[in-house]
Design a protein around this motif. Structure first.
Motif, PDB file in Angstrom:
ATOM      1  N   PRO A 154       6.591  53.610  53.864  1.00  0.00           N
ATOM      2  CA  PRO A 154       6.673  52.754  53.924  1.00  0.00           C
ATOM      3  C   PRO A 154       6.428  51.802  52.335  1.00  0.00           C
ATOM      4  O   PRO A 154       7.212  52.355  51.144  1.00  0.00           O
ATOM      5  CB  PRO A 154       5.706  52.250  54.768  1.00  0.00           C
ATOM      6  CG  PRO A 154       4.563  53.379  53.912  1.00  0.00           C
ATOM      7  CD  PRO A 154       5.477  54.659  53.658  1.00  0.00           C
ATOM      8  N   ASN A 155       6.687  50.587  52.385  1.00  0.00           N
ATOM      9  CA  ASN A 155       6.668  50.050  51.380  1.00  0.00           C
ATOM     10  C   ASN A 155       5.826  50.391  49.802  1.00  0.00           C
ATOM     11  O   ASN A 155       4.553  50.705  50.918  1.00  0.00           O
ATOM     12  CB  ASN A 155       7.156  48.580  51.721  1.00  0.00           C
ATOM     13  CG  ASN A 155       8.030  47.849  52.399  1.00  0.00           C
ATOM     14  OD1 ASN A 155       8.519  48.360  52.419  1.00  0.00           O
ATOM     15  ND2 ASN A 155       8.016  46.604  51.559  1.00  0.00           N
ATOM     16  N   GLY A 156       6.300  50.763  48.551  1.00  0.00           N
ATOM     17  CA  GLY A 156       5.088  50.951  47.980  1.00  0.00           C
ATOM     18  C   GLY A 156       5.268  52.549  47.846  1.00  0.00           C
ATOM     19  O   GLY A 156       4.294  53.183  47.238  1.00  0.00           O
ATOM     20  N   LEU A 157       5.806  52.980  48.948  1.00  0.00           N
ATOM     21  CA  LEU A 157       5.555  54.626  48.053  1.00  0.00           C
ATOM     22  C   LEU A 157       7.680  55.302  47.511  1.00  0.00           C
ATOM     23  O   LEU A 157       8.514  54.929  48.254  1.00  0.00           O
ATOM     24  CB  LEU A 157       5.232  55.404  49.633  1.00  0.00           C
ATOM     25  CG  LEU A 157       5.400  57.039  48.678  1.00  0.00           C
ATOM     26  CD1 LEU A 157       4.650  57.671  48.287  1.00  0.00           C
ATOM     27  CD2 LEU A 157       5.074  57.902  50.474  1.00  0.00           C
TER      28      LEU A 157
ATOM     29  N   VAL B  11       3.963  51.521  43.883  1.00  0.00           N
ATOM     30  CA  VAL B  11       2.913  51.707  43.939  1.00  0.00           C
ATOM     31  C   VAL B  11       2.593  52.608  43.533  1.00  0.00           C
ATOM     32  O   VAL B  11       1.914  53.343  42.850  1.00  0.00           O
ATOM     33  CB  VAL B  11       1.983  51.062  44.540  1.00  0.00           C
ATOM     34  CG1 VAL B  11       0.371  50.797  44.801  1.00  0.00           C
ATOM     35  CG2 VAL B  11       2.384  49.306  45.027  1.00  0.00           C
ATOM     36  N   TYR B  12       2.964  53.840  44.275  1.00  0.00           N
ATOM     37  CA  TYR B  12       2.587  55.999  44.267  1.00  0.00           C
ATOM     38  C   TYR B  12       4.277  55.683  44.005  1.00  0.00           C
ATOM     39  O   TYR B  12       4.657  56.238  45.142  1.00  0.00           O
ATOM     40  CB  TYR B  12       2.163  55.707  46.126  1.00  0.00           C
ATOM     41  CG  TYR B  12       1.188  54.780  46.100  1.00  0.00           C
ATOM     42  CD1 TYR B  12       0.249  54.650  45.495  1.00  0.00           C
ATOM     43  CD2 TYR B  12       1.411  53.415  47.048  1.00  0.00           C
ATOM     44  CE1 TYR B  12      -1.476  54.663  45.809  1.00  0.00           C
ATOM     45  CE2 TYR B  12      -0.258  53.019  47.079  1.00  0.00           C
ATOM     46  CZ  TYR B  12      -1.381  53.563  46.505  1.00  0.00           C
ATOM     47  OH  TYR B  12      -2.475  52.862  47.493  1.00  0.00           O
ATOM     48  N   THR B  13       3.940  56.330  42.827  1.00  0.00           N
ATOM     49  CA  THR B  13       5.570  57.588  42.795  1.00  0.00           C
ATOM     50  C   THR B  13       5.362  59.025  42.592  1.00  0.00           C
ATOM     51  O   THR B  13       4.140  58.875  42.079  1.00  0.00           O
ATOM     52  CB  THR B  13       6.151  56.807  41.397  1.00  0.00           C
ATOM     53  OG1 THR B  13       6.629  55.201  41.253  1.00  0.00           O
ATOM     54  CG2 THR B  13       7.774  57.151  41.290  1.00  0.00           C
ATOM     55  N   VAL B  14       6.240  59.831  43.628  1.00  0.00           N
ATOM     56  CA  VAL B  14       5.598  61.197  43.577  1.00  0.00           C
ATOM     57  C   VAL B  14       7.325  61.383  42.402  1.00  0.00           C
ATOM     58  O   VAL B  14       8.166  60.795  42.802  1.00  0.00           O
ATOM     59  CB  VAL B  14       5.559  61.805  44.468  1.00  0.00           C
ATOM     60  CG1 VAL B  14       5.545  62.872  44.317  1.00  0.00           C
ATOM     61  CG2 VAL B  14       4.775  61.290  45.123  1.00  0.00           C
ATOM     62  N   HIS B  15       6.610  62.093  41.710  1.00  0.00           N
ATOM     63  CA  HIS B  15       8.408  62.970  40.904  1.00  0.00           C
ATOM     64  C   HIS B  15       8.105  64.521  41.769  1.00  0.00           C
ATOM     65  O   HIS B  15       7.075  65.069  40.965  1.00  0.00           O
ATOM     66  CB  HIS B  15       7.948  62.924  39.095  1.00  0.00           C
ATOM     67  CG  HIS B  15       7.180  61.650  38.627  1.00  0.00           C
ATOM     68  ND1 HIS B  15       8.326  60.221  38.835  1.00  0.00           N
ATOM     69  CD2 HIS B  15       6.641  60.513  38.308  1.00  0.00           C
ATOM     70  CE1 HIS B  15       8.510  59.400  37.838  1.00  0.00           C
ATOM     71  NE2 HIS B  15       6.859  59.317  37.963  1.00  0.00           N
ATOM     72  N   CYS B  16       9.091  64.756  42.182  1.00  0.00           N
ATOM     73  CA  CYS B  16       9.355  65.645  43.183  1.00  0.00           C
ATOM     74  C   CYS B  16      10.895  66.658  41.963  1.00  0.00           C
ATOM     75  O   CYS B  16      11.498  66.800  41.461  1.00  0.00           O
ATOM     76  CB  CYS B  16       9.660  66.265  44.329  1.00  0.00           C
ATOM     77  SG  CYS B  16       9.086  64.698  44.698  1.00  0.00           S
TER      78      CYS B  16
END
Length: 530
Positions: free
Chosen positions: A317-320, A299-304
């Motif tokens: 948690p779930n979703g990240l 649901v929440y994706t962080v491209h680092c």
């Protein structure tokens, strides 16, 4: 034995990192560090205070749960009076006392005990044994055996029927303790607990019979420290440690760019460096606070891009989902709680990922659920204490899957020595191209088997496919393209106890039980045959 071993703490700097991680995981919590009363505890307490702890608990030798070895209860540790006095005095001399609260525990029984503890330097007080006794504990000392006859410390539904305790019993007891403390304070002319902290001038040494051992005791170092002019120093909220969490990437970027109120898939791209510690923990805590563990993946994706700092993705948690192109420091995915972490090297590299370290030591320590895909080699103690996460990695250092109790790990390359030491649950699939893995595995609790069962084959292939999809791993692609050739080279690492429990659960499920009830029945069935 308390405190228990923490596999991410080998120095005071490691402890400071854990304190920081926990503060990120719950910004409103006071981080409490428990120490044991012993010679030199004041020096340790000073390091703990500098590391950012807000409460320092000093526990004496006289307490202990029924699970503790009797020899430890009787012969290890020092009285809390010595530990509290040394901690209080050391913190004052180092200008740290107003930063932290000091808590004492270990057989505090009465208001008099609380008053003495306070006069020696404590301002918070813990009760354990007496509260359990108020709830009906008869001190059988079987807390760790699931056989508590009073139904207090057991998961057995039949034994729990014996529990007769009520919250009112504890309230009544602590009310009497508080009233007795107030009586002593009134006699001493003290109005508040803060006024009583460190007032050793109000303590008197009982006269002892001449020639007795008690007469030879010199308590002057506890009651009067010539280096301290005023020992009535206590915690001041304004002096507490500032973690500067407002400067973290979580607060400056994730909390602002993600719409936490929406469950629609969202993504953010940013650069990270190794000073960005515990990245994702604050935002993850807000997700948990709002949704619990109910969110679907991604649901929440962080491209680092860059170098992930220590504890990258801790407790998420779930979703990240955190995707890192670069490399990562120690403790990556510590306490992973349902989130997903992907680590891969940049495009266009001229080295083989499966031959190079990409993440540091103690990755996925204490993970309970979630997934991690790592295109490269991890350091030592990979997945130590993993209890439910799924991970694919292309090589690990020494002590991989140590003390693992659940979850699934796939290693597409070499391992270090002592693999699976103390492993009691979960399954590991290890690629053994050189047929020498048996020399590096700790065989005390696990067996090595070929991957032959159709369920194992399907699980292994699906995890490698997911790994390739997430990371683009050349090594994973090679294995998938030649899966039938590589399959005989994989070894299944399966703990003996876990294997036996799985078989019993399967037989119980055949009788019509399912889920948690089947696991409970299987547990007691195994216990009876031990």
């Amino acid at each position: 034995i308390s405190p228990p071993p923490h596999h991410d703490i080998y120095s005071i700097e490691d402890l400071a990192e854990l304190i920081y991680d926990l503060k990120n995981a719950n910004r409103s919590a006071n981080i409490n560090v428990k120490l044991v009363s012993e010679a030199g505890v004041g020096t340790i307490a000073a390091g703990v205070a500098k590391g950012g702890a807000q409460v320092i608990l000093v526990s004496g030798y006289d307490g202990g749960t029924g699970a503790a070895p009797r020899t430890s209860i009787k012969h290890a540790g020092l009285p809390w009076e010595l530990g509290i006095a040394e901690t209080h005095q050391t913190l004052i001399m180092n200008g740290l006392r107003t930063r932290v609260r000091i808590e004492s525990d270990s057989k505090l029984l009465s208001g008099r005990d609380v008053a003495i503890s306070c006069m020696l330097g404590a301002e918070e007080f813990g009760f354990g044994t007496t509260l359990l006794m108020a709830e009906g504990c008869v001190m059988m000392r079987v807390c760790n055996l699931d056989t508590c006859p009073m139904g207090i410390c057991t998961q057995n539904p039949e034994l729990r029927k014996n529990f007769k305790g009520k919250p009112e019993y504890i309230i009544n007891y602590l009310t009497f303790v508080a009233e007795e403390l107030r009586e002593y304070m009134a006699k001493l002319g003290v109005r508040t607990v803060d006024e009583l902290v460190g007032r050793t001038d109000l303590l008197r040494v009982k006269p002892a019979a001449p020639g007795s051992r008690a007469a030879e005791l010199d308590l002057d170092c506890i009651l009067h420290n010539p280096a301290i002019a005023n020992s009535n120093v206590h915690f001041i909220k304004e002096d507490s440690y500032d973690f500067h969490l407002e400067n973290t990437l979580d607060m400056k970027v994730l909390m602002k760019k993600f719409k936490l109120g929406s469950k629609a898939p969202q993504s953010v791209s940013l650069n990270v460096s190794n000073v960005d510690r515990a990245f994702g923990a604050i935002f993850g805590s807000e997700i948990t606070r709002k949704y619990g563990n109910d969110l679907p993946d991604d649901v929440y994706t962080v491209h680092c891009n860059g170098a992930g700092g220590q504890s990258f993705g801790a407790f998420i948690p779930n979703g990240l989902t955190l995707e890192l192109v670069g490399d990562c420091n120690d403790y990556m995915g510590k306490g992973l709680s349902g989130g997903k972490i992907v680590v891969r090297p940049p495009q266009g590299i001229d080295f083989k990922p499966e031959e190079n370290i990409i993440t540091g030591n103690v990755a996925l320590y204490g993970a309970t659920s979630g997934k991690a895909f790592i295109s490269g080699v991890a350091g030592e103690r990979f997945c130590v204490r993993n209890s439910g996460a799924t991970a694919v990695v292309e090589g690990v250092g020494d002590h991989g899957c140590e003390y693992m109790t659940g979850g699934t790990v796939v290693v597409l390359g070499q391992t270090g020595k002592n693999f699976a030491a103390g492993m009691t649950g979960g399954i590991a699939y290890v690629l053994d191209e050189n047929w020498d893995f048996y020399q590096r595995v700790n065989k005390e609790t696990v067996s090595l088997e070929p991957v032959e069962h159709k369920y194992d084959v399907a699980t292994l292939k699906e995890l490698i496919r997911a790994h390739v999809e997430a990371t683009g791993s050349p090594r994973g692609k090679e294995i998938l393209d030649n899966f039938s050739a590589f399959l005989p080279k994989f070894k299944k690492v399966l703990p003996y106890d876990y294997d036996r429990m799985l078989r019993v659960i399967a037989s119980v499920e055949e009788r019509g039980l399912d889920g948690e009830q089947a696991q409970i029945e299987a547990f007691y069935a195994v216990q009876k045959h031990k």
